[in-house]
Enzyme design. Structure first.
Site, PDB file in Angstrom:
ATOM      1  CG  PHE A  15      -1.498   1.286   1.701  1.00 17.91           C
ATOM      2  CD1 PHE A  15      -2.175   1.993   0.538  1.00 17.91           C
ATOM      3  CD2 PHE A  15      -1.482   1.548   2.998  1.00 17.91           C
ATOM      4  CE1 PHE A  15      -2.655   3.255   0.911  1.00 17.91           C
ATOM      5  CE2 PHE A  15      -2.208   2.827   3.478  1.00 17.91           C
ATOM      6  CZ  PHE A  15      -2.874   3.668   2.521  1.00 17.91           C
ATOM      7  CE  LYS A  39       8.105 -14.593   1.382  1.00 17.42           C
ATOM      8  NZ  LYS A  39       8.005 -14.851   2.790  1.00 17.42           N
ATOM      9  CB  ILE A  68      13.693  -8.223   3.626  1.00 15.38           C
ATOM     10  CG1 ILE A  68      12.559  -8.425   4.571  1.00 15.38           C
ATOM     11  CG2 ILE A  68      13.397  -7.199   2.634  1.00 15.38           C
ATOM     12  CD1 ILE A  68      11.963  -7.440   5.358  1.00 15.38           C
ATOM     13  CD  GLU A  92       3.547 -10.472   6.548  1.00  9.83           C
ATOM     14  OE1 GLU A  92       2.111 -10.363   6.938  1.00  9.83           O
ATOM     15  OE2 GLU A  92       3.743 -11.380   5.683  1.00  9.83           O
ATOM     16  CB  THR A 137       3.886   1.744  13.209  1.00  3.46           C
ATOM     17  OG1 THR A 137       2.672   2.010  13.801  1.00  3.46           O
ATOM     18  CG2 THR A 137       4.457   0.629  13.939  1.00  3.46           C
ATOM     19  CG  ASP A 138       0.983   5.790  15.563  1.00  6.30           C
ATOM     20  OD1 ASP A 138       0.786   4.554  15.129  1.00  6.30           O
ATOM     21  OD2 ASP A 138       0.017   6.514  15.606  1.00  6.30           O
ATOM     22  CD  GLU A 139      -0.355  -0.069  15.177  1.00  4.21           C
ATOM     23  OE1 GLU A 139      -0.633  -0.979  15.546  1.00  4.21           O
ATOM     24  OE2 GLU A 139      -1.103   0.344  14.057  1.00  4.21           O
ATOM     25  CE1 TYR A 162       3.070  -3.428  11.671  1.00  4.56           C
ATOM     26  CE2 TYR A 162       1.651  -2.239  13.146  1.00  4.56           C
ATOM     27  CZ  TYR A 162       2.485  -2.447  11.960  1.00  4.56           C
ATOM     28  OH  TYR A 162       2.853  -1.309  11.523  1.00  4.56           O
ATOM     29  CB  SER A 163       2.972  -2.507  18.156  1.00  7.55           C
ATOM     30  OG  SER A 163       2.483  -3.363  19.266  1.00  7.55           O
ATOM     31  CE  LYS A 166       7.210  -1.437  11.178  1.00  9.01           C
ATOM     32  NZ  LYS A 166       7.842  -1.642   9.788  1.00  9.01           N
ATOM     33  CE  LYS A 201      -3.175  -3.044   7.468  1.00  7.76           C
ATOM     34  NZ  LYS A 201      -2.034  -2.847   6.775  1.00  7.76           N
ATOM     35  N   PRO A 217     -18.246  -4.147  10.551  1.00  8.50           N
ATOM     36  CG  PRO A 217     -16.564  -5.658  10.014  1.00  8.50           C
ATOM     37  CD  PRO A 217     -17.350  -4.736   9.465  1.00  8.50           C
TER      38      PRO A 217
HETATM   39  P1  NAD Z   1       1.413  -3.603   3.305  1.00  4.65           P
HETATM   40  O1  NAD Z   1       1.262  -4.812   4.109  1.00  4.65           O
HETATM   41  O2  NAD Z   1       0.338  -3.160   2.378  1.00  4.65           O
HETATM   42  O3  NAD Z   1       2.676  -3.954   2.457  1.00  4.65           O
HETATM   43  C1  NAD Z   1       3.733  -4.623   2.733  1.00  4.65           C
HETATM   44  C2  NAD Z   1       4.643  -5.034   1.688  1.00  4.65           C
HETATM   45  O4  NAD Z   1       5.775  -5.600   1.972  1.00  4.65           O
HETATM   46  C3  NAD Z   1       3.867  -5.880   0.590  1.00  4.65           C
HETATM   47  O5  NAD Z   1       4.212  -5.344  -0.815  1.00  4.65           O
HETATM   48  C4  NAD Z   1       4.728  -7.363   0.843  1.00  4.65           C
HETATM   49  O6  NAD Z   1       4.659  -8.036  -0.320  1.00  4.65           O
HETATM   50  C5  NAD Z   1       6.075  -6.887   1.284  1.00  4.65           C
HETATM   51  N1  NAD Z   1       6.697  -7.721   2.218  1.00  4.65           N
HETATM   52  C6  NAD Z   1       6.121  -8.427   3.008  1.00  4.65           C
HETATM   53  N2  NAD Z   1       7.052  -9.375   3.513  1.00  4.65           N
HETATM   54  C7  NAD Z   1       8.000  -9.327   2.945  1.00  4.65           C
HETATM   55  C8  NAD Z   1       9.442  -9.857   3.074  1.00  4.65           C
HETATM   56  N3  NAD Z   1       9.686 -10.607   3.693  1.00  4.65           N
HETATM   57  N4  NAD Z   1      10.522  -9.492   1.862  1.00  4.65           N
HETATM   58  C9  NAD Z   1       9.988  -8.509   0.921  1.00  4.65           C
HETATM   59  N5  NAD Z   1       8.738  -7.735   1.019  1.00  4.65           N
HETATM   60  C10 NAD Z   1       7.997  -8.295   1.972  1.00  4.65           C
HETATM   61  O7  NAD Z   1       2.145  -2.482   4.296  1.00  4.65           O
HETATM   62  P2  NAD Z   1       2.063  -0.992   4.306  1.00  4.65           P
HETATM   63  O8  NAD Z   1       0.556  -0.651   4.768  1.00  4.65           O
HETATM   64  O9  NAD Z   1       2.290  -0.505   2.956  1.00  4.65           O
HETATM   65  O10 NAD Z   1       2.988  -0.507   5.250  1.00  4.65           O
HETATM   66  C11 NAD Z   1       4.595  -0.313   4.952  1.00  4.65           C
HETATM   67  C12 NAD Z   1       5.296  -0.026   6.006  1.00  4.65           C
HETATM   68  O11 NAD Z   1       4.831   1.238   6.740  1.00  4.65           O
HETATM   69  C13 NAD Z   1       5.339  -1.074   7.010  1.00  4.65           C
HETATM   70  O12 NAD Z   1       6.769  -1.061   7.516  1.00  4.65           O
HETATM   71  C14 NAD Z   1       4.415  -0.546   7.993  1.00  4.65           C
HETATM   72  O13 NAD Z   1       4.829  -1.043   9.333  1.00  4.65           O
HETATM   73  C15 NAD Z   1       4.429   0.910   8.042  1.00  4.65           C
HETATM   74  N6  NAD Z   1       3.355   1.666   8.367  1.00  4.65           N
HETATM   75  C16 NAD Z   1       2.139   1.302   8.030  1.00  4.65           C
HETATM   76  C17 NAD Z   1       1.051   2.173   8.421  1.00  4.65           C
HETATM   77  C18 NAD Z   1      -0.204   2.192   7.925  1.00  4.65           C
HETATM   78  O14 NAD Z   1      -1.291   2.750   8.320  1.00  4.65           O
HETATM   79  N7  NAD Z   1      -0.452   1.285   6.988  1.00  4.65           N
HETATM   80  C19 NAD Z   1       1.318   3.446   9.494  1.00  4.65           C
HETATM   81  C20 NAD Z   1       2.714   3.374   9.965  1.00  4.65           C
HETATM   82  C21 NAD Z   1       3.430   2.680   9.356  1.00  4.65           C
HETATM   83  P1  TYD Z   2      -6.629  -1.054  11.458  1.00  3.14           P
HETATM   84  O1  TYD Z   2      -7.114  -0.417  10.016  1.00  3.14           O
HETATM   85  O2  TYD Z   2      -6.587  -2.684  11.413  1.00  3.14           O
HETATM   86  O3  TYD Z   2      -5.180  -0.442  11.811  1.00  3.14           O
HETATM   87  P2  TYD Z   2      -4.512  -0.493  13.299  1.00  3.14           P
HETATM   88  O4  TYD Z   2      -5.225  -1.560  14.058  1.00  3.14           O
HETATM   89  O5  TYD Z   2      -2.939  -0.676  12.943  1.00  3.14           O
HETATM   90  O6  TYD Z   2      -4.714   0.953  13.855  1.00  3.14           O
HETATM   91  O7  TYD Z   2      -7.451  -0.667  12.343  1.00  3.14           O
HETATM   92  C1  TYD Z   2      -8.036   0.689  12.860  1.00  3.14           C
HETATM   93  C2  TYD Z   2      -8.876   0.824  13.906  1.00  3.14           C
HETATM   94  O8  TYD Z   2     -10.052   0.293  13.656  1.00  3.14           O
HETATM   95  C3  TYD Z   2      -8.514   0.093  15.246  1.00  3.14           C
HETATM   96  O9  TYD Z   2      -9.084   0.629  16.305  1.00  3.14           O
HETATM   97  C4  TYD Z   2      -9.288  -1.411  14.844  1.00  3.14           C
HETATM   98  C5  TYD Z   2     -10.658  -0.976  14.279  1.00  3.14           C
HETATM   99  N1  TYD Z   2     -11.207  -1.667  13.086  1.00  3.14           N
HETATM  100  C6  TYD Z   2     -12.719  -2.273  13.169  1.00  3.14           C
HETATM  101  O10 TYD Z   2     -13.218  -1.715  14.212  1.00  3.14           O
HETATM  102  N2  TYD Z   2     -13.087  -2.797  12.399  1.00  3.14           N
HETATM  103  C7  TYD Z   2     -12.428  -3.596  11.320  1.00  3.14           C
HETATM  104  O11 TYD Z   2     -13.039  -4.313  10.583  1.00  3.14           O
HETATM  105  C8  TYD Z   2     -11.079  -3.293  11.436  1.00  3.14           C
HETATM  106  C9  TYD Z   2     -10.205  -4.054  10.343  1.00  3.14           C
HETATM  107  C10 TYD Z   2     -10.390  -2.522  12.244  1.00  3.14           C
END
Ligand code: NAD
Ligand code: TYD
Length: 356
Positions: A15, A39, A68, A92, A137-139, A162-163, A166, A201, A217
């Site tokens: 993403f 990957k 990686i 992940e 992440t802030d988590e 997850y957190s 990270k 998400k 949900p």
């Molecule tokens: P995502 O799950 O959408 O994408 C992850 C990507 O990493 C995918 O393309 C996957 O194929 C690749 N990947 C997974 N395992 C791999 C491996 N072993 N080797 C190589 N590639 C691999 O994640 P995202 O939401 O795009 O998040 C990207 C980064 O930003 C992450 O490090 C996440 O912790 C961080 N982040 C995400 C958010 C959020 O809201 N989504 C917020 C803050 C930080």
């Molecule tokens: P999410 O998008 O999974 O991000 P994160 O857990 O990394 O913050 O979830 C955002 C918030 O929404 C979190 O408080 C969990 C909640 N949530 C729901 O209430 N329903 C859902 O179906 C999902 C996926 C998340």
């Protein structure tokens, strides 16, 4: 200003990484090469980079399918493309999956980051002008009560696999700076939203379920709070840090845009109703409170003054605009959604893509 020439973007088919690469080619004057090392797990979809591949593939954009954790493949890629910068997005990333199966989170997020760091250290040696940027992440800071904010100095207190994974990777990144002098920067960002987010998400789940008139949900009492940032604003912040951030430093990135989950779900219901020509409250009947996520963090809120004051970054979109853009993207890209949900995009890849 750093000189960035050959950038390895890990997780560039996910993403945030895909949005980053698209934005870099479209919205900046970057003139070097991007090597997307991914990957291609369930979350990685090279179709998200179709336009970049068509215009720059084989010249300034390359996809390398690799893990990686695979040291040999990482080393081979660093060398083959003479990498001077690593922007490490690969992970992940979904908390719910980390509850179901934490092991792959430790493997990819901890061991994968370690493998990259160690390979970079050996490949770069004392070379100047190189950088390892770690996207986090802030988590990692844990959960807040009703007041207060996360600062760069807030002690880590992760609560999900997850957190915790990270947080662990963040510590490793800093340890490579202090122990080996590896030039690093680090960013901790709040919840991102926007196009190309895998429909697991919250925001894309709600959009998709409204479209299909399925239950929406909401975990627990729906009063958990997240700070939402449009994905391009995250990426512009990462780009500022990579170009001008101080080596060895961490920067918080946030939207300064806190909402209870239930408030956000209401907003999406109303926006979708407007777009579908329904009554304002039509979709709200689908809201279903479900069993809470175990260990569900109550509130995240980030202070990003350091980034704003030192690097002059700011958010560009307000939430209404960002949500509107996001909803429109999901409405206009039904094929993308259908293919990621069914796994069909893997066939697209076999037909349209071969590693160069
Ligand atoms: P995502 O799950 O959408 O994408 C992850 C990507 O990493 C995918 O393309 C996957 O194929 C690749 N990947 C997974 N395992 C791999 C491996 N072993 N080797 C190589 N590639 C691999 O994640 P995202 O939401 O795009 O998040 C990207 C980064 O930003 C992450 O490090 C996440 O912790 C961080 N982040 C995400 C958010 C959020 O809201 N989504 C917020 C803050 C930080
Ligand atoms: P999410 O998008 O999974 O991000 P994160 O857990 O990394 O913050 O979830 C955002 C918030 O929404 C979190 O408080 C969990 C909640 N949530 C729901 O209430 N329903 C859902 O179906 C999902 C996926 C998340």
């Amino acid at each position: 200003m750093r000189k960035l020439t050959n950038i390895m973007v890990t997780g560039g088919a996910g993403f945030i990484g895909a949005n980053f690469i698209n934005w870099l080619f479209k919205g900046t004057d970057f003139s070097g090469r991007i090597i997307n090392f991914d990957k291609l797990t369930y979350a990685g979809n090279p179709e998200s980079l179709k336009a970049v591949d068509e215009t720059h593939g084989g010249e300034r954009y390359f996809l390398v399918q690799g893990d990686i954790c695979d040291r040999a493949k990482v080393e081979e890629t660093l060398k083959a493309y003479d990498i001077d910068t690593i922007i490490h997005f690969a992970a992940e990333s979904h908390v719910d999956r980390s509850i179901e199966g934490p092991e792959v989170f430790v493997q990819t997020n901890v061991m994968g980051t370690f493998t990259l760091l160690d390979a970079a250290r050996h490949y770069w040696g004392d070379r100047e002008g190189v950088l390892f940027h770690h996207v986090s992440t802030d988590e990692v800071y844990g959960s807040l009560g009703e007041t207060g904010f996360f600062y760069e100095t807030t002690p880590y207190d992760p609560r999900s696999a997850y957190s915790a994974s990270k947080a662990s990777s963040d510590h490793l990144v800093r340890s490579y700076y202090h122990t080996y002098g590896l030039p690093i920067t680090l960013s901790n960002c709040s919840n991102n939203y926007g196009p190309l987010q895998f429909p697991e998400k919250l925001i894309p789940v709600i959009i998709e379920n409204i479209l299909n008139e399925r239950n929406l949900p909401v975990y627990g009492d729906g009063k958990n709070i997240r700070d939402w940032l449009f994905v391009e604003d995250h990426n512009s912040a990462v780009w500022e840090i990579v170009n001008r951030g101080k080596t060895g430093e961490s920067y918080n990135i946030g939207g300064e845009n806190e909402w209870e989950n239930i408030q956000l779900v209401h907003k999406l219901c109303e926006l979708m109703a407007e777009k579908q020509g329904k009554d304002k409250d039509y979709f709200k009947k689908l809201i279903t409170f479900v069993k809470d996520r175990p260990g569900h963090d109550r509130r995240y809120a980030i202070n990003c003054d350091k980034l704003k004051n030192e690097l002059g970054w700011k958010q560009s979109l307000d939430f209404a605009e960002g949500l509107n853009k996001t909803v429109d993207w999901y409405l206009e890209n039904r094929e993308w959604v259908e293919r990621v949900q069914s796994g069909e995009y893997r066939k697209w890849m076999e037909i349209n893509y071969s590693e160069r």
